[in-house]
Design a protein around this motif. Structure first.
Motif, short mmCIF file in Angstrom:
data_model
loop_
_atom_site.label_atom_id
_atom_site.label_comp_id
_atom_site.label_asym_id
_atom_site.label_seq_id
_atom_site.Cartn_x
_atom_site.Cartn_y
_atom_site.Cartn_z
N VAL A 83 23.67 -17.15 39.72
CA VAL A 83 22.62 -18.22 39.25
C VAL A 83 22.70 -19.31 40.09
CG1 VAL A 83 21.56 -19.61 37.46
CG2 VAL A 83 22.72 -17.17 36.85
N ALA A 84 21.76 -19.53 40.85
CA ALA A 84 22.00 -20.56 42.05
C ALA A 84 20.85 -21.72 41.60
CB ALA A 84 21.56 -20.13 43.19
N MET A 85 21.25 -23.07 42.26
CA MET A 85 20.58 -24.15 41.94
C MET A 85 20.90 -25.22 42.96
SD MET A 85 22.76 -25.99 38.72
CE MET A 85 22.04 -27.63 39.68
N SER A 86 20.61 -26.47 42.70
CA SER A 86 20.83 -27.56 43.73
C SER A 86 20.66 -28.90 43.06
CB SER A 86 20.07 -27.46 44.97
OG SER A 86 20.25 -28.59 45.80
N THR A 87 21.41 -30.07 43.42
CA THR A 87 21.10 -31.20 42.90
C THR A 87 20.27 -32.11 44.15
OG1 THR A 87 23.42 -31.77 43.22
CG2 THR A 87 22.91 -31.14 41.18
N THR A 88 20.17 -31.52 45.01
CA THR A 88 19.59 -32.09 46.27
C THR A 88 18.34 -31.23 46.84
OG1 THR A 88 20.76 -30.57 47.92
CG2 THR A 88 21.86 -32.79 47.03
N PRO A 89 17.34 -31.85 47.00
CA PRO A 89 15.78 -31.35 47.20
C PRO A 89 15.96 -30.12 48.41
CG PRO A 89 15.50 -33.54 46.89
CD PRO A 89 17.00 -33.36 47.10
N SER A 90 16.59 -30.55 49.40
CA SER A 90 16.74 -29.47 50.58
C SER A 90 17.68 -28.36 50.30
CB SER A 90 17.18 -30.20 51.70
OG SER A 90 18.47 -30.89 51.62
N GLY A 91 18.47 -28.43 49.20
CA GLY A 91 19.32 -27.31 48.89
C GLY A 91 18.81 -25.96 48.31
N ILE A 92 17.65 -26.22 47.67
CA ILE A 92 16.97 -24.92 47.49
C ILE A 92 16.46 -24.22 48.37
CG2 ILE A 92 14.83 -24.23 46.24
CD1 ILE A 92 17.13 -25.07 44.29
N GLY A 119 16.43 -23.86 40.86
CA GLY A 119 15.55 -24.94 41.12
C GLY A 119 16.52 -26.12 41.41
N TYR A 120 15.65 -26.96 41.65
CA TYR A 120 16.32 -28.49 41.78
C TYR A 120 16.56 -29.35 40.62
CZ TYR A 120 16.05 -33.54 43.07
OH TYR A 120 16.16 -34.57 43.22
N LEU A 121 17.73 -29.59 40.50
CA LEU A 121 17.88 -30.64 39.30
C LEU A 121 17.94 -32.03 39.64
CD1 LEU A 121 18.84 -30.51 36.41
CD2 LEU A 121 21.17 -30.60 36.98
N PRO A 122 16.90 -33.03 39.38
CA PRO A 122 17.02 -34.37 39.85
C PRO A 122 18.04 -35.07 38.89
CG PRO A 122 15.01 -33.83 38.38
CD PRO A 122 15.70 -32.44 38.66
N GLY A 123 18.29 -36.31 39.44
CA GLY A 123 18.90 -37.22 38.65
C GLY A 123 20.64 -36.63 38.55
N PRO A 124 21.32 -36.71 39.24
CA PRO A 124 22.59 -36.09 39.34
C PRO A 124 23.36 -36.17 37.98
CG PRO A 124 22.37 -37.09 41.45
CD PRO A 124 21.23 -37.55 40.59
N GLU A 125 23.41 -37.41 37.60
CA GLU A 125 24.45 -37.75 36.39
C GLU A 125 23.71 -37.36 35.15
OE1 GLU A 125 23.82 -40.11 38.69
OE2 GLU A 125 26.07 -40.19 39.50
N ALA A 126 22.20 -37.90 34.84
CA ALA A 126 21.60 -37.27 33.59
C ALA A 126 21.23 -35.96 33.97
CB ALA A 126 20.43 -38.17 33.58
N GLY A 127 21.08 -35.48 35.09
CA GLY A 127 20.70 -33.96 34.84
C GLY A 127 21.79 -33.12 34.80
N LEU A 128 22.99 -33.35 35.28
CA LEU A 128 24.11 -32.42 34.88
C LEU A 128 24.56 -32.74 33.53
CD1 LEU A 128 26.14 -33.15 38.02
CD2 LEU A 128 25.23 -31.03 37.47
N ARG A 129 24.57 -33.82 32.75
CA ARG A 129 24.68 -33.88 31.40
C ARG A 129 23.65 -32.99 30.63
NH1 ARG A 129 25.39 -39.43 32.23
NH2 ARG A 129 23.31 -39.95 31.64
#
Length: 271
Positions: A83-92, A119-129
């Motif tokens: 299962v792949a994802m990214s916390t940066t827009p270009s990482g996808i 997909g892309y997960l915005p907001g590193p801290e809030a998104g990861l929580r």
């Protein structure tokens, strides 16, 4: 002519694998961290789930892609769900390219059944929580087919990050790894692996020493090591000869420039 000679030497170093046939593979000595990650993946039962986050920009693809390819290839060889994802827009875009490159070599490894890209997960801290508590709340649909996560067979039994056997983060920024540690690893005993650029590895050593990171690997020199210990065949080992030849070129240029400098200095003193 000196500059032209330097360009020619660099070109010859890049072409070295064509003539040497991977002669430096015998000199590759995998580090303990590389062996630990490879053994951990090899020991996963078929059908296990691994989350990979591609948190690096295309500018660092030359350093990070070979290691990422080797790891993804090893995961597919062990029949692990990816299962792949990214916390940066270009990482996808990087995740799509690398996963398709490897999956195309593995018959029967289909999207939605064996692997998925969230997909892309915005907001590193809030998104990861949010991701830690619920995958469905962090990603309503997947990135490729735009389907609800519950509709994908590969996501069966995966409701939160705690349902994954391992989490691998490839990053070019130490803050990205720190966010994963603070928002995810500190909340559980999740097995977190950090595959990073050589520039940020020293800043993350305290987290490895404290046990918050299961492994810490620098992509600059570890791709060939990982290929050797895991038995995968991508491209890193093939380019090991080129890297060795380039180091020889750097050594020769350093010696030559110092000799020329000292010779010119003596001439100036005599005059």
């Amino acid at each position: 002519w000196r500059r032209a000679l330097l360009y020619l030497l660099v070109l010859l170093a890049a072409l070295t694998p064509v003539f040497t046939g991977d002669q430096t593979t015998l000199l590759v000595r995998p580090r303990d961290s590389v062996i630990s990650l490879a053994d951990g993946i090899q020991g996963l039962p078929a059908g296990s789930a691994v989350l990979i986050s591609f948190d690096y920009a295309p500018a660092y693809a030359g350093e990070m892609d070979p290691l990422a390819l080797a790891v993804v290839h090893h995961l597919t060889a062990t029949r692990v769900r990816i299962v792949a994802m990214s916390t940066t827009p270009s990482g996808i875009g990087i995740a799509e390219h690398l996963c398709r490159t490897i999956v195309n070599q593995m018959p029967g490894y289909r999207y939605g059944e064996s692997y998925a890209i969230l997909g892309y997960l915005p907001g590193p801290e809030a998104g990861l929580r949010t991701l830690y508590k619920s995958l469905g709340n962090a990603f309503k649909v997947d990135h490729v087919q735009r389907r609800a996560l519950g509709e994908l067979p590969v996501m069966k039994g995966l409701a939160s990050l705690q349902d994954f056997d391992q989490v691998i983060v490839l990053a070019d920024d130490s803050r990205s790894i720190q966010s994963w540690i603070e928002q995810v690893q500190s909340q559980s005993d999740l097995c977190l692996h950090a595959l990073v650029t050589a520039a940020i590895q020293p800043a993350l050593l305290p987290y490895r020493q404290s046990g918050q990171l299961s492994t810490l690997i620098a992509g600059a020199h570890s791709a060939a090591e990982y290929e050797k210990v895991s038995g995968t065949q991508t491209s890193a080992m093939h380019w090991a000869d080129a890297h060795a030849a380039f180091c020889v070129v750097l050594l020769l240029v350093a010696v030559a420039t110092n000799v020329i400098y000292l010779r010119n200095r003596r001439r100036r003193r005599r005059s």
